[in-house]
Design a protein around this motif. Sequence first.
Motif, mmCIF file in Angstrom:
data_model
loop_
_atom_site.group_PDB
_atom_site.id
_atom_site.type_symbol
_atom_site.label_atom_id
_atom_site.label_comp_id
_atom_site.label_asym_id
_atom_site.label_seq_id
_atom_site.Cartn_x
_atom_site.Cartn_y
_atom_site.Cartn_z
ATOM 1 N N PHE A 14 14.177 87.726 39.227
ATOM 2 C CA PHE A 14 14.497 86.446 38.554
ATOM 3 C C PHE A 14 14.829 86.663 37.269
ATOM 4 N N ILE A 15 15.706 85.674 36.751
ATOM 5 C CA ILE A 15 15.702 85.461 35.137
ATOM 6 C C ILE A 15 15.084 84.151 34.966
ATOM 7 N N LEU A 16 14.036 84.425 34.046
ATOM 8 C CA LEU A 16 13.529 83.117 33.630
ATOM 9 C C LEU A 16 14.196 82.755 32.147
ATOM 10 N N MET A 17 14.896 81.841 32.279
ATOM 11 C CA MET A 17 15.982 81.467 31.037
ATOM 12 C C MET A 17 14.901 81.058 30.078
ATOM 13 N N GLY A 18 13.930 80.114 30.198
ATOM 14 C CA GLY A 18 13.039 79.800 29.112
ATOM 15 C C GLY A 18 13.897 79.201 27.906
ATOM 16 N N PHE A 19 13.303 79.698 26.693
ATOM 17 C CA PHE A 19 13.944 79.029 25.441
ATOM 18 C C PHE A 19 15.116 80.228 25.070
ATOM 19 N N SER A 20 15.609 80.693 25.886
ATOM 20 C CA SER A 20 16.490 81.892 25.450
ATOM 21 C C SER A 20 17.881 81.555 24.765
ATOM 22 N N ASP A 21 18.250 80.015 24.992
ATOM 23 C CA ASP A 21 19.496 79.419 24.199
ATOM 24 C C ASP A 21 18.989 79.160 22.799
ATOM 25 N N ARG A 22 17.778 79.464 22.525
ATOM 26 C CA ARG A 22 17.293 79.124 20.970
ATOM 27 C C ARG A 22 16.216 80.386 20.686
ATOM 28 N N PRO A 23 17.205 81.360 20.074
ATOM 29 C CA PRO A 23 16.318 82.555 19.642
ATOM 30 C C PRO A 23 15.476 82.256 18.547
ATOM 31 N N ARG A 24 15.797 81.541 17.630
ATOM 32 C CA ARG A 24 14.942 81.224 16.396
ATOM 33 C C ARG A 24 13.663 80.720 16.735
ATOM 34 N N LEU A 25 13.878 79.621 17.942
ATOM 35 C CA LEU A 25 12.639 78.902 18.421
ATOM 36 C C LEU A 25 11.572 79.818 19.179
ATOM 37 N N GLU A 26 12.301 80.736 19.816
ATOM 38 C CA GLU A 26 11.495 81.885 20.606
ATOM 39 C C GLU A 26 10.478 82.735 19.591
ATOM 40 N N GLN A 27 11.029 82.993 18.592
ATOM 41 C CA GLN A 27 10.281 83.751 17.670
ATOM 42 C C GLN A 27 9.056 82.850 16.908
ATOM 43 N N ILE A 28 9.157 81.806 16.745
ATOM 44 C CA ILE A 28 8.165 80.730 16.303
ATOM 45 C C ILE A 28 7.210 80.439 17.639
ATOM 46 N N LEU A 29 7.667 80.132 18.672
ATOM 47 C CA LEU A 29 6.951 79.902 19.801
ATOM 48 C C LEU A 29 5.986 81.343 20.064
ATOM 49 N N PHE A 30 6.376 82.703 19.908
ATOM 50 C CA PHE A 30 5.737 83.632 20.337
ATOM 51 C C PHE A 30 4.430 83.701 19.431
ATOM 52 N N VAL A 31 4.554 83.236 18.168
ATOM 53 C CA VAL A 31 3.359 83.261 17.209
ATOM 54 C C VAL A 31 2.400 82.203 17.678
ATOM 55 N N PHE A 32 2.847 80.978 17.841
ATOM 56 C CA PHE A 32 1.907 79.801 18.202
ATOM 57 C C PHE A 32 1.363 80.096 19.735
ATOM 58 N N VAL A 33 2.154 80.528 20.555
ATOM 59 C CA VAL A 33 1.533 80.586 21.974
ATOM 60 C C VAL A 33 0.597 81.513 21.932
ATOM 61 N N LEU A 34 0.766 83.179 21.043
ATOM 62 C CA LEU A 34 -0.167 83.843 21.281
ATOM 63 C C LEU A 34 -1.424 83.349 20.561
ATOM 64 N N ARG A 175 18.847 82.869 38.094
ATOM 65 C CA ARG A 175 18.411 82.172 36.778
ATOM 66 C C ARG A 175 17.895 80.872 36.954
ATOM 67 N N VAL A 176 16.428 81.279 36.840
ATOM 68 C CA VAL A 176 15.668 79.889 36.706
ATOM 69 C C VAL A 176 15.461 79.288 35.185
ATOM 70 N N LYS A 177 15.851 78.072 35.372
ATOM 71 C CA LYS A 177 15.885 77.559 33.627
ATOM 72 C C LYS A 177 14.659 76.850 33.464
ATOM 73 N N HIS A 178 13.460 77.726 33.417
ATOM 74 C CA HIS A 178 12.305 77.758 32.920
ATOM 75 C C HIS A 178 11.609 78.846 32.463
ATOM 76 N N PHE A 179 10.380 78.743 31.915
ATOM 77 C CA PHE A 179 9.896 79.945 31.254
ATOM 78 C C PHE A 179 8.949 80.442 32.316
ATOM 79 N N LEU A 180 8.653 79.960 33.672
ATOM 80 C CA LEU A 180 7.884 80.219 34.781
ATOM 81 C C LEU A 180 8.372 80.108 35.970
#
Length: 310
Positions: A14-34, A175-180
């Motif tokens: 499957f493809i987990l679309m997650g936040f892929s429509d917002r690349p900048r948000l993905e970078q910020i989220l990666f730091v905070f989630v980690l 395409r799953v419109k979620h991150f999990l």
Amino acid sequence: LFTIVSNQSCQEQFILMGFSDRPRLEQILFVFVLIFYLVSLVGNIIIILVPRLDSSLHTPMYFFLTNLSFLDLCFTTSSIPQLLFNLSGPDKTISYTGCAIQLFMFLGLGGTECVLLAVMAYDRFTAICKPLSYSVIMHPQLCWTLVSVAWVAGLLNSLVMSPVTRKLPRCGRCRVKHFLCEMPALIKIACVDTVAIESTVFILSVIIVLVPLSLILISYSYIALAVLRIKSAAGRRKAFNTCRSHLTVVSLFYGNIIYMYMQPGNNSSQDQGKFLTLFYNLMTPMLNPVIYTLRNKDVKGALKRLLFRK
């Protein structure tokens, strides 16, 4: 990459679309989630170890608390590492087996936590309403039985709901419109009418969510009456303090889960659902150790003894 994967069989990935429509948000989220994930790991491991190492915490309350922390540890680890992998690069895929495992664990651990919080409410009810009989009622065998019931209930919840979701025909939709691999997101990509499935899921959710919640509310109704009968203000404050942490955790957990699942599948916005799931999946397990340590003199005292004893 999405096009290449879309042409492959959905039986494979499957493809987990997650936040892929917002690349900048993905970078910020990666730091905070980690950061939050690491804090959650450390906090819950401390909660598991401290009662085992300090004999003064060998009580039913801390037995249930260590189970809650172990559950939260498993819960975050079932999905957050995959999320971090997807946030870190262009590859958003997850194998069919990985998705099935993630769905099974998400449903099972979520159901277990619903029942475990009800068990912890019963423990507080016994401690406050029947203090003289507490050690007799909450004996080790009963504690193990109650915890086993919680884990078995979660397992049954997963065994019932997971196959129903996985067997829905998808007609090549990957395409799953979620991150999990969450149940409502997987239901949405089905290519058949899902009204009957959503109704079944709603009924099952009512059982696994609202029945334990009702037991929690009943327990705290009796606790409130017992506290009001205490004459001294200091006694009332002490009784309330023993329940405050659990009440906070219950509010965080059930507030999110009821909003996410106690409504028809297509009514909530997708972005709102993603952030609520992220909070429920990451923030709640991270906050539980903080809630139980910052306002708990017993845990803080045990930590000091373990850290500073010669």
